[in-house]
Scaffold this motif. Structure first.
Motif, mmCIF file in Angstrom:
data_model
loop_
_atom_site.group_PDB
_atom_site.id
_atom_site.type_symbol
_atom_site.label_atom_id
_atom_site.label_comp_id
_atom_site.label_asym_id
_atom_site.label_seq_id
_atom_site.Cartn_x
_atom_site.Cartn_y
_atom_site.Cartn_z
ATOM 1 N N VAL A 67 0.925 -1.229 0.073
ATOM 2 C CA VAL A 67 0.155 -0.181 0.038
ATOM 3 C C VAL A 67 0.834 1.293 0.038
ATOM 4 C CG1 VAL A 67 -2.175 -1.044 1.234
ATOM 5 C CG2 VAL A 67 -0.218 -0.097 2.521
ATOM 6 N N ALA A 68 0.545 2.483 -0.366
ATOM 7 C CA ALA A 68 1.187 3.594 -0.609
ATOM 8 C C ALA A 68 0.149 4.886 -0.117
ATOM 9 C CB ALA A 68 1.745 3.951 -1.965
ATOM 10 N N LEU A 69 0.755 5.900 0.365
ATOM 11 C CA LEU A 69 -0.257 7.151 0.428
ATOM 12 C C LEU A 69 -0.877 7.578 -0.718
ATOM 13 C CD1 LEU A 69 2.353 9.107 2.446
ATOM 14 C CD2 LEU A 69 0.328 7.583 3.408
ATOM 15 N N ASP A 70 -0.435 7.423 -1.922
ATOM 16 C CA ASP A 70 -1.223 7.949 -3.043
ATOM 17 C C ASP A 70 -2.197 6.589 -3.485
ATOM 18 O OD1 ASP A 70 1.156 6.237 -3.727
ATOM 19 O OD2 ASP A 70 1.201 7.528 -5.699
ATOM 20 N N LYS A 71 -1.871 5.322 -3.105
ATOM 21 C CA LYS A 71 -2.696 4.287 -3.493
ATOM 22 C C LYS A 71 -3.081 3.508 -2.338
ATOM 23 C CE LYS A 71 -0.937 3.630 -8.042
ATOM 24 N NZ LYS A 71 -0.384 2.797 -9.118
ATOM 25 N N PRO A 72 -4.019 4.235 -1.467
ATOM 26 C CA PRO A 72 -4.090 3.488 -0.127
ATOM 27 C C PRO A 72 -4.831 2.343 -0.107
ATOM 28 C CG PRO A 72 -5.364 5.636 -0.338
ATOM 29 C CD PRO A 72 -4.619 5.276 -1.651
ATOM 30 N N ILE A 73 -5.324 1.787 -1.192
ATOM 31 C CA ILE A 73 -5.960 0.329 -1.178
ATOM 32 C C ILE A 73 -5.444 -0.679 -2.015
ATOM 33 C CG2 ILE A 73 -8.328 -0.737 -2.084
ATOM 34 C CD1 ILE A 73 -9.672 1.963 -1.506
ATOM 35 N N GLY A 74 -5.010 -1.714 -1.303
ATOM 36 C CA GLY A 74 -4.300 -2.837 -1.935
ATOM 37 C C GLY A 74 -5.174 -4.000 -2.153
ATOM 38 N N TYR A 75 -5.076 -4.746 -2.979
ATOM 39 C CA TYR A 75 -5.634 -5.946 -3.037
ATOM 40 C C TYR A 75 -4.534 -7.282 -3.376
ATOM 41 C CZ TYR A 75 -8.894 -2.766 -4.845
ATOM 42 O OH TYR A 75 -10.026 -1.615 -4.879
ATOM 43 N N PHE A 76 -5.386 -8.694 -2.887
ATOM 44 C CA PHE A 76 -4.781 -9.708 -2.696
ATOM 45 C C PHE A 76 -5.623 -10.865 -3.121
ATOM 46 C CE2 PHE A 76 -6.914 -9.216 1.359
ATOM 47 C CZ PHE A 76 -7.469 -10.327 1.498
ATOM 48 N N SER A 77 -5.200 -11.907 -3.445
ATOM 49 C CA SER A 77 -5.706 -13.042 -4.004
ATOM 50 C C SER A 77 -4.780 -14.441 -3.672
ATOM 51 C CB SER A 77 -6.255 -13.191 -5.469
ATOM 52 O OG SER A 77 -4.916 -13.442 -6.195
ATOM 53 N N THR A 78 -5.472 -15.499 -3.012
ATOM 54 C CA THR A 78 -4.523 -16.620 -2.718
ATOM 55 C C THR A 78 -5.318 -17.866 -3.311
ATOM 56 O OG1 THR A 78 -3.610 -15.734 -1.033
ATOM 57 C CG2 THR A 78 -3.716 -17.825 -0.993
ATOM 58 N N VAL A 79 -4.727 -18.867 -3.929
ATOM 59 C CA VAL A 79 -5.421 -20.172 -4.364
ATOM 60 C C VAL A 79 -4.493 -21.380 -3.645
ATOM 61 C CG1 VAL A 79 -6.078 -21.737 -6.350
ATOM 62 C CG2 VAL A 79 -6.506 -19.026 -6.290
ATOM 63 N N ARG A 80 -5.100 -22.177 -2.931
ATOM 64 C CA ARG A 80 -4.580 -23.449 -2.565
ATOM 65 C C ARG A 80 -5.472 -24.669 -2.606
ATOM 66 N NH1 ARG A 80 -0.456 -22.070 2.354
ATOM 67 N NH2 ARG A 80 0.289 -20.118 1.513
ATOM 68 N N THR A 81 -4.847 -25.743 -2.131
ATOM 69 C CA THR A 81 -5.726 -26.809 -2.108
ATOM 70 C C THR A 81 -5.641 -27.719 -0.827
ATOM 71 O OG1 THR A 81 -4.041 -28.332 -2.909
ATOM 72 C CG2 THR A 81 -5.560 -27.429 -4.642
ATOM 73 N N VAL A 82 -6.485 -28.368 -0.637
ATOM 74 C CA VAL A 82 -6.761 -29.238 0.718
ATOM 75 C C VAL A 82 -7.568 -30.610 0.391
ATOM 76 C CG1 VAL A 82 -8.927 -28.170 1.598
ATOM 77 C CG2 VAL A 82 -7.562 -29.406 3.230
ATOM 78 N N SER A 83 -6.817 -31.586 0.906
ATOM 79 C CA SER A 83 -7.506 -32.945 0.590
ATOM 80 C C SER A 83 -7.745 -33.557 2.168
ATOM 81 C CB SER A 83 -6.709 -33.596 -0.208
ATOM 82 O OG SER A 83 -7.006 -35.224 -0.555
#
Length: 219
Positions: free
Chosen positions: A177-193
């Motif tokens: 995140v930055a002062l001029d871009k105060p909204i950041g995004y994330f994504s995660t993909v995993r598996t569970v068995s």
């Protein structure tokens, strides 16, 4: 945006505070269909709900969905029949971090994390099921936040029909995140068995995701 909220002549801390308040108020199985859902039950900026299906659970598709939702797009809901559901654990889809000793004060917020989208596919085999799950969301820099990398602690766990936890995985997501871009995004993909006892339906199991609420400064 600045003109609408009257931010053009206000100090930097006030601009970030106003932005933070505005943002906070507001199987791969037999059929091979993935389910994409809103982790907060609807768009925080309004908009009607509609069903969305994705061909694959990927970080890119989830990241795109998170950005669309945060910009006022409709929340997505869907059902993949026969596959364990994947959704945020109640009340753990958000995490707000405050300055020490100032929990609950709006102007003391350092940052806030939100899980806004979830999706999953599943592969069902005799005695076993594999779930490919993904989640995405955003981080909002608060009035007391600093530019850099925000690290958010995450728990993902599997429950059976009685809500007993069978497996738990702990992970972290890191968001710039930055002062001029105060909204950041994330994504995660995993598996569970995990194994399925004889006579038990795959849909009786559930997979949950949530922020760890015991993080330093959480309130």
């Amino acid at each position: 945006m600045q003109r609408r909220f009257g931010l053009a002549r206000k100090p930097r801390g006030t601009r970030l505070g106003a932005l933070m308040v505005a943002a906070l108020c507001v199987p791969l199985g037999a059929c091979g269909i993935s389910s994409l859902t809103s982790g907060i039950g609807g768009s925080v900026f309004g908009g009607s709900q509609k069903k969305t299906q994705v061909r694959q659970v990927t970080p890119e598709s989830l990241l795109s969905a998170a950005k669309s939702d945060a910009n006022g797009g409709p929340a997505a809901t869907g059902i993949a029949l026969g596959c364990p559901s994947f959704e945020p654990w109640p009340r753990d889809n958000t995490l707000t971090i405050y300055e020490p000793g100032r929990s609950g004060e709006g102007l003391a917020i350092i940052h806030r994390g939100e899980i806004t989208k979830t999706a999953r596919e599943c592969q069902i085999e005799p005695g076993r099921i594999t779930v490919k799950y993904g989640f995405s969301g955003r981080v909002l820099l608060g009035p007391r936040g600093q530019p850099g990398i925000v690290t958010l602690p995450i728990n993902v766990f599997v429950t059976d029909a009685s809500r007993a936890r069978l497996r738990t995985e702990t992970m972290q997501v890191q968001v710039p995140v930055a002062l001029d871009k105060p909204i950041g995004y994330f994504s995660t993909v995993r598996t569970v068995s995990f194994e399925i006892p004889q006579g038990v339906r795959p849909a009786d199991f559930k997979v949950y995701v949530g922020f760890k609420q015991n993080a330093p400064g959480a309130g």
